[in-house]
Design an enzyme around this catalytic site. Structure first.
Site, mmCIF file in Angstrom:
data_model
loop_
_atom_site.group_PDB
_atom_site.id
_atom_site.type_symbol
_atom_site.label_atom_id
_atom_site.label_comp_id
_atom_site.label_asym_id
_atom_site.label_seq_id
_atom_site.Cartn_x
_atom_site.Cartn_y
_atom_site.Cartn_z
ATOM 1 N N GLY A 159 -29.745 -69.078 8.628
ATOM 2 C CA GLY A 159 -29.495 -70.255 7.817
ATOM 3 C C GLY A 159 -30.006 -71.506 8.506
ATOM 4 C CB CYS A 160 -30.949 -74.819 7.160
ATOM 5 S SG CYS A 160 -29.625 -75.041 5.957
ATOM 6 C CE1 TYR A 161 -25.934 -78.724 7.752
ATOM 7 C CE2 TYR A 161 -25.076 -77.128 6.171
ATOM 8 C CZ TYR A 161 -25.388 -78.435 6.506
ATOM 9 O OH TYR A 161 -25.152 -79.453 5.613
ATOM 10 C CB ALA A 164 -30.048 -77.311 13.475
#
Length: 356
Positions: A159-161, A164
């Site tokens: 996922g994107c979160y 990061a």
């Protein structure tokens, strides 16, 4: 099995299942310029029998393919690699149908990210359709699982979160510089992270000039973050994760804080990160005095990391910026494909950010 297909003169045939969403079109934008890829098949249930040029006018005159309804045998017939840009709970069924037909599958949904089917049910509300595949699927963060990806037939794009957060925290956790129980993550996302389906909170009048927290203490990326941090250090890690939605189209900005257990200043922490990521083509450690901004990675596969130590509170602050649709989704999936197929990891992704 490594395959240097580009060196053999034959292009890698690629299909995108679910091509009419934001991650689907971002895959197409990047794959069109990939030096050894040929896009051979597109599927869309909503736009079946429509030209992709009609679905996305931005591709007019660039890609002339028609979207078809998903038929696993037809897709597998024309593809060496299949990207699943489908909703959660749907992709797992497609993967089950595709894997016996050969080729490699890269799933951009959450369906193969979590290793425990009970955890999947807890957070997604359904039983997993293929629990036997959960331990086989490789979590497709190349910076962490590059070696495992080289032999994978099924990859789960993070996922994107989590992308990061993991890139921001791994050096500190692996080098035992912070207390694992002290991690707090505050992250902001652009609206494209919610997908293309119309929804009232994403309407212009609701979103523009607004920033709000959402899904506090219950966001589905929480178990994914905790799973991978725990695996990285071999002990349970729990985090406080608070996501926010901001009136922008793209971008993730994560501000991560944790308590130091060793005496380190900002420059020592920066040196640690520079050494940790010195061979990573898409992770950029910013110099003293600079902090990441979403606009400085927009449209690219870069992950920018900035650092500071608050000596007064003995806490380290890590700021991470990625484009949620590129390094947080489609670009990372292509990076994983490159590793899986024995290609230059940067192929198709040598794009500078869009600015302004």
């Amino acid at each position: 099995m490594k395959q240097h297909m580009g060196d053999m003169g034959r292009k890698i045939r690629v299909a995108v299942v679910g091509a009419s969403g934001y991650t689907g079109v971002e895959l197409l934008r990047l794959l069109i310029n990939h030096p050894v890829v040929e896009i051979t098949a597109l599927t869309s249930e909503s736009y079946a029998d429509s030209s992709i040029e009609e679905v996305f006018p931005s591709l007019f005159g660039i890609l002339k393919l028609t979207c078809k309804k998903f038929d696993p045998r037809e897709v597998a017939k024309y593809a060496d690699v299949i990207f699943l840009a489908l909703p959660h709970k749907t992709a797992m069924t497609a993967a089950v149908e595709l894997l016996p037909l050969g080729g490699k599958v890269i799933d951009l949904s959450a369906d193969f990210r979590l290793r425990d089917p009970a955890v999947y049910r807890q957070w997604y509300g359904v039983d997993h359709a293929a629990p036997e595949l959960l331990n086989e699927a490789v979590y497709a963060l190349p910076e962490l699982y590059r070696q495992q990806l080289t032999a994978a037939r099924l990859a789960a794009a993070p996922g994107c979160y989590p992308t990061a957060t993991l890139l921001g925290l791994l050096p500190l956790l692996k080098r035992e510089v912070i207390d694992p129980n002290s991690v707090v993550i505050d992250a902001i996302s652009g609206a494209s992270g919610a997908g293309r389906k119309p929804d009232l909170p994403l309407h212009f009048a609701e979103l523009q000039d607004n920033c709000k927290a959402y899904n506090i203490a219950r966001h589905r990326h929480t178990p994914e973050i905790e799973q991978e941090l725990s695996r990285a250090i071999g002990r349970e890690v729990l985090v406080t994760f608070t996501p926010h939605l901001v009136g922008a189209v793209r971008g993730i900005l994560a501000t991560i804080t944790a308590t130091l257990v060793t005496s380190k200043n900002t420059e020592e922490i920066r040196t640690l990160y520079q050494e940790w990521y010195h061979n990573e083509p898409f992770v950029r450690i910013l110099p003293d005095g600079r902090l990441p901004e979403t606009k400085q990675v927009r449209g690219s596969n870069f992950c920018d990391i900035g650092l500071a130590v608050d000596a007064r509170t003995r806490r380290v602050i890590v700021v991470v910026a990625i484009d949620n649709l590129v390094k947080g989704a489609s670009g990372q999936a292509i990076q994983a494909m490159n590793v899986m197929m024995g290609l230059d990891e940067r192929a198709g992704l040598r794009l500078p950010p869009l600015y302004p």
